[in-house]
Design an enzyme around this catalytic site. Structure first.
Site, PDB file in Angstrom:
ATOM      1  N   HIS A 256      -0.685  -0.128  -9.988  1.00  0.00           N
ATOM      2  CA  HIS A 256      -1.384  -1.022  -9.049  1.00  0.00           C
ATOM      3  C   HIS A 256      -1.852  -2.308  -9.764  1.00  0.00           C
ATOM      4  CE1 HIS A 256      -3.899  -0.967  -5.096  1.00  0.00           C
ATOM      5  NE2 HIS A 256      -3.611  -2.214  -5.448  1.00  0.00           N
TER       6      HIS A 256
ATOM      7  N   GLU B  21      -3.697   7.492  -5.971  1.00  0.00           N
ATOM      8  CA  GLU B  21      -3.698   6.682  -7.205  1.00  0.00           C
ATOM      9  C   GLU B  21      -4.774   7.181  -8.144  1.00  0.00           C
ATOM     10  OE1 GLU B  21      -3.847   2.518  -6.183  1.00  0.00           O
ATOM     11  OE2 GLU B  21      -1.884   2.595  -5.253  1.00  0.00           O
TER      12      GLU B  21
ATOM     13  N   ARG C  25       0.844  -1.196   0.000  1.00  0.00           N
ATOM     14  CA  ARG C  25       0.000   0.000   0.000  1.00  0.00           C
ATOM     15  C   ARG C  25       0.879   1.246   0.000  1.00  0.00           C
ATOM     16  NH1 ARG C  25      -3.353  -2.390  -1.787  1.00  0.00           N
ATOM     17  NH2 ARG C  25      -5.536  -2.651  -1.224  1.00  0.00           N
TER      18      ARG C  25
HETATM   19  N1  LIG Z   1      -0.495  -4.547  -5.071  1.00  0.00           N
HETATM   20  C1  LIG Z   1      -1.589  -5.232  -5.030  1.00  0.00           C
HETATM   21  O1  LIG Z   1      -2.354  -5.262  -5.975  1.00  0.00           O
HETATM   22  C2  LIG Z   1      -1.921  -6.023  -3.816  1.00  0.00           C
HETATM   23  C3  LIG Z   1      -2.557  -7.275  -3.941  1.00  0.00           C
HETATM   24  C4  LIG Z   1      -2.880  -7.986  -2.787  1.00  0.00           C
HETATM   25  C5  LIG Z   1      -2.604  -7.453  -1.546  1.00  0.00           C
HETATM   26  N2  LIG Z   1      -2.012  -6.232  -1.463  1.00  0.00           N
HETATM   27  C6  LIG Z   1      -1.654  -5.670  -0.162  1.00  0.00           C
HETATM   28  O2  LIG Z   1      -0.550  -6.407   0.348  1.00  0.00           O
HETATM   29  C7  LIG Z   1      -0.525  -6.309   1.770  1.00  0.00           C
HETATM   30  C8  LIG Z   1      -0.294  -7.669   2.379  1.00  0.00           C
HETATM   31  O3  LIG Z   1      -1.336  -8.550   2.025  1.00  0.00           O
HETATM   32  P1  LIG Z   1      -1.400 -10.023   2.669  1.00  0.00           P
HETATM   33  O4  LIG Z   1      -2.514 -10.729   1.999  1.00  0.00           O
HETATM   34  O5  LIG Z   1      -0.052 -10.640   2.728  1.00  0.00           O
HETATM   35  O6  LIG Z   1      -1.852  -9.635   4.146  1.00  0.00           O
HETATM   36  P2  LIG Z   1      -1.697 -10.539   5.460  1.00  0.00           P
HETATM   37  O7  LIG Z   1      -2.710 -10.009   6.411  1.00  0.00           O
HETATM   38  O8  LIG Z   1      -1.700 -11.976   5.126  1.00  0.00           O
HETATM   39  O9  LIG Z   1      -0.247 -10.165   5.991  1.00  0.00           O
HETATM   40  C9  LIG Z   1       0.062  -8.919   6.532  1.00  0.00           C
HETATM   41  C10 LIG Z   1       1.101  -9.154   7.602  1.00  0.00           C
HETATM   42  O10 LIG Z   1       1.572  -7.887   8.054  1.00  0.00           O
HETATM   43  C11 LIG Z   1       1.883  -8.048   9.417  1.00  0.00           C
HETATM   44  N3  LIG Z   1       2.028  -6.766  10.069  1.00  0.00           N
HETATM   45  C12 LIG Z   1       1.082  -5.970  10.617  1.00  0.00           C
HETATM   46  N4  LIG Z   1       1.671  -4.880  11.157  1.00  0.00           N
HETATM   47  C13 LIG Z   1       2.992  -4.989  10.946  1.00  0.00           C
HETATM   48  C14 LIG Z   1       4.102  -4.182  11.275  1.00  0.00           C
HETATM   49  N5  LIG Z   1       3.968  -3.028  11.943  1.00  0.00           N
HETATM   50  N6  LIG Z   1       5.324  -4.594  10.897  1.00  0.00           N
HETATM   51  C15 LIG Z   1       5.481  -5.764  10.226  1.00  0.00           C
HETATM   52  N7  LIG Z   1       4.462  -6.580   9.907  1.00  0.00           N
HETATM   53  C16 LIG Z   1       3.225  -6.192  10.256  1.00  0.00           C
HETATM   54  C17 LIG Z   1       0.721  -8.864   9.945  1.00  0.00           C
HETATM   55  O11 LIG Z   1       1.043  -9.462  11.172  1.00  0.00           O
HETATM   56  C18 LIG Z   1       0.528  -9.870   8.828  1.00  0.00           C
HETATM   57  O12 LIG Z   1       1.249 -11.059   9.075  1.00  0.00           O
HETATM   58  C19 LIG Z   1      -1.838  -5.630   2.140  1.00  0.00           C
HETATM   59  O13 LIG Z   1      -1.585  -4.261   2.344  1.00  0.00           O
HETATM   60  C20 LIG Z   1      -2.701  -5.804   0.917  1.00  0.00           C
HETATM   61  O14 LIG Z   1      -3.680  -4.817   0.817  1.00  0.00           O
HETATM   62  C21 LIG Z   1      -1.658  -5.518  -2.567  1.00  0.00           C
HETATM   63  O1  LIG Z   2      -5.625  -5.277  -1.811  1.00  0.00           O
HETATM   64  C1  LIG Z   2      -5.753  -5.802  -2.895  1.00  0.00           C
HETATM   65  O2  LIG Z   2      -6.458  -6.818  -3.080  1.00  0.00           O
HETATM   66  C2  LIG Z   2      -4.992  -5.262  -4.049  1.00  0.00           C
HETATM   67  O3  LIG Z   2      -4.463  -4.029  -3.780  1.00  0.00           O
HETATM   68  C3  LIG Z   2      -5.691  -5.311  -5.354  1.00  0.00           C
HETATM   69  O4  LIG Z   2      -6.535  -4.233  -5.567  1.00  0.00           O
HETATM   70  P1  LIG Z   2      -7.443  -4.241  -6.890  1.00  0.00           P
HETATM   71  O5  LIG Z   2      -8.504  -5.280  -6.672  1.00  0.00           O
HETATM   72  O6  LIG Z   2      -8.012  -2.867  -6.988  1.00  0.00           O
HETATM   73  O7  LIG Z   2      -6.562  -4.595  -8.038  1.00  0.00           O
END
Ligand SMILES: NC(=O)c1ccc[n+]([C@@H]2O[C@H](COP(=O)([O-])OP(=O)(O)OC[C@H]3O[C@@H](n4cnc5c(N)ncnc54)[C@H](O)[C@@H]3O)[C@@H](O)[C@H]2O)c1
Ligand SMILES: O=C(O)[C@H](O)COP(=O)(O)O
Length: 484
Positions: free
Chosen positions: A283, A265, A236
């Site tokens: 993204h 964004e 994020r």
């Molecule tokens: N770019 C994209 O399109 C995309 C796609 C999917 C997810 N994401 C993002 O990726 C991130 C991670 O997703 P995920 O499914 O692995 O989540 P998840 O909940 O499985 O993992 C997140 C981890 O972060 C840890 N955490 C919380 N606070 C913390 C801190 N201060 N320091 C270190 N670790 C900490 C939690 O304990 C957890 O294990 C989220 O922000 C999600 O929105 C982005």
């Molecule tokens: O948190 C998520 O699932 C990702 O950031 C993906 O976002 P999107 O569905 O808008 O591609």
């Protein structure tokens, strides 16, 4: 859980067509309207029971409060930072997501950015397209033997670790929740951030965006890193402070950044995007056919399961307390107590936050009991203490005892329930039945306590809730009702 009625759903973003198909196959009318401005969404949302979004729709308190019928906000994806979960919870709206549907895709994009950073692939491609053949400018470095710091060892962090280990990287990490022995089992040595920063050649962040993770990498922490460290943010915007990153890139403290996400964004300020050592994507972490198919399908199935009263999967906050017997029981007791006190309609989703707003302290404690799964709750309101104990039997939450009255049979916490406290009297049931009948309410079940001494609690299953509980007051000492 009790069924929730969803007849109409608005999909406000590009979600896989399977989502619409599954909802429609289950009798739900679906409208798709993309790229709505806030005012348009506020005007549109009034008519719908459900809303399905990705990350671009900002589901703010204004939107939620304008949605008179809304019961569910489904996020086809992981992050719910575009949804005001507090406002939804206060209004009794369930927020659910599909957190594992895009894990692999986000992890693969992270790995692609790490590899591109090590070999300047995007910059070399651009240079080739401009007609150049520059072999010196794009000298890279191997990933083999380098140290990758992973901040956030959840679903995506883990998948990134195991993939980058295949390139011979040493993976170290930090997560306040994932136990070190668990991450060690997939090859990540955990340590404090203070120990992690100076060791890393590459750092990738995989946490949610929340107060404790805003600006995890900032001027101070960049200064603790190796000179030339390369960073990736596929989680994020804002977890890596954007202004600090730009300063670190300009000073050379940061040797390159791979960014998939931004605070704003699309970003209006293009300084980072245009920096020669930054490679970026709009993204795209979840933008694969596979991830979209999974997320679209999962959110639709979760909504259908909820409508059918089968399951509550993926609920973000309401789900956390509803999934446990203690949370369910606490909410049920509070709804009974507060339903007619609070101006706003109380239900199992919003009741814990309404109680907090009304200054009611709720303490949930767990005690080891010989009866596995037994849960006890005490709510103190207006100086009165209400105690309930229950458990989950065959998937149904049941009430076993209410403030000293142990029911002869477990009372299923489903449907419309009336709780009456009165002194034991054989005339009570006929009298109550008479009052209910005059209000057009039928009795469907009756649960009495085993012991009839003093004031005791009865539970009556009814066809509908009473408009005015005062009609029963002449017959009882205390009365409460709730619909589950
Ligand atoms: N770019 C994209 O399109 C995309 C796609 C999917 C997810 N994401 C993002 O990726 C991130 C991670 O997703 P995920 O499914 O692995 O989540 P998840 O909940 O499985 O993992 C997140 C981890 O972060 C840890 N955490 C919380 N606070 C913390 C801190 N201060 N320091 C270190 N670790 C900490 C939690 O304990 C957890 O294990 C989220 O922000 C999600 O929105 C982005
Ligand atoms: O948190 C998520 O699932 C990702 O950031 C993906 O976002 P999107 O569905 O808008 O591609």
């Amino acid at each position: 859980m009790a069924p929730i009625c969803i007849k109409t759903v608005l999909i406000s973003e590009s979600v896989d067509p399977r989502c619409r198909a599954i909802l429609e196959e289950n009798g739900i009318r679906v409208t798709e309207k993309q790229s709505m401005k806030k005012e348009e969404l506020i005007a549109e949302i009034k008519d719908y029971d459900g809303l399905v979004v990705r990350s671009a729709t900002k589901v703010t308190a204004d939107v939620i409060n304008a949605a008179d019928n809304l019961k569910i906000i489904g996020r086809a994806g992981t992050g719910v930072d575009n949804v005001d979960v507090d406002a939804a919870t206060n209004k009794g709206v369930i927020v659910m997501n599909t957190p594992s549907g895009n894990t692999i895709s986000a992890a693969e994009l992270t790995c692609a950015l790490l590899m591109s950073l090590s070999r300047n692939v995007p910059q070399a491609v651009m240079s080739m397209k401009q007609g150049n053949w520059d072999r010196k400018k794009f000298m890279g470095a191997e990933l083999y033997g380098k140290v990758l710091g992973i901040v956030g060892l959840g679903r995506i962090g883990k998948e990134v670790a195991t993939r980058m280990q295949a390139f011979g990287m040493r993976t170290i990490g930090y997560d306040p929740i994932t136990p070190p022995e668990v991450s060690a089992s997939w090859g990540v040595e955990q340590m404090s951030l203070e120990q992690l920063w100076p060791q890393c050649d590459y750092i990738t962040v995989h946490t949610p965006l929340m107060p404790s993770t805003v600006g995890l990498l900032n001027d101070e922490t960049f200064a603790k890193c190796k000179k030339g460290v390369k960073v990736v943010n596929c989680a994020r915007g804002g977890i890596i402070d954007e202004e600090a990153l730009l300063r670190a890139l300009e000073s050379g403290q940061c040797g390159g950044a791979g960014l998939d996400v931004f605070i704003e964004e699309p970003p209006k300020n293009r300084s980072l995007v245009n920096h020669p050592n930054v490679i970026s994507c709009p993204h795209l972490g979840a933008s694969t056919t596979e991830a979209q198919a999974r997320c679209g399908e999962d959110i639709a199935l979760q909504i259908v399961d909820m409508v059918n009263g089968k399951n509550l999967v993926g609920a973000v906050r309401s789900g956390d307390f509803m999934k446990s017997c203690g949370g369910y029981l606490t909410s049920a007791v509070l709804v009974g107590l507060l339903k007619h006190e609070s101006g706003c309609s109380a239900n199992l989703i919003n009741i814990q936050s309404l109680a907090k707003e009304s200054g009611i302290a709720v303490n949930q404690s767990h005690c080891v009991s010989e009866e596995a799964g037994l849960c006890k709750v005490e709510v103190v309101a207006d100086g009165h203490s209400y105690k309930a104990s229950g458990s989950v039997q065959g998937g149904v939450p049941v009430l076993l005892e209410l403030s000293g009255s142990v029911f002869r049979q477990p009372v299923s916490l489903t449907g419309n329930l009336l709780f009456l406290q009165a002194s034991a009297d054989p005339q009570l049931l006929p009298s109550v039945a008479g009052v209910l009948a005059s209000e057009g309410v039928q009795i469907e079940s009756f649960s009495a306590p085993a012991d009839h001494t003093g004031d005791v609690w009865y539970c009556v299953g009814v066809s509908s809730l009473l408009q005015d509980l005062n009609v029963l007051k002449p017959l009882v000492k205390n009365v409460a009702q709730l619909s589950i």
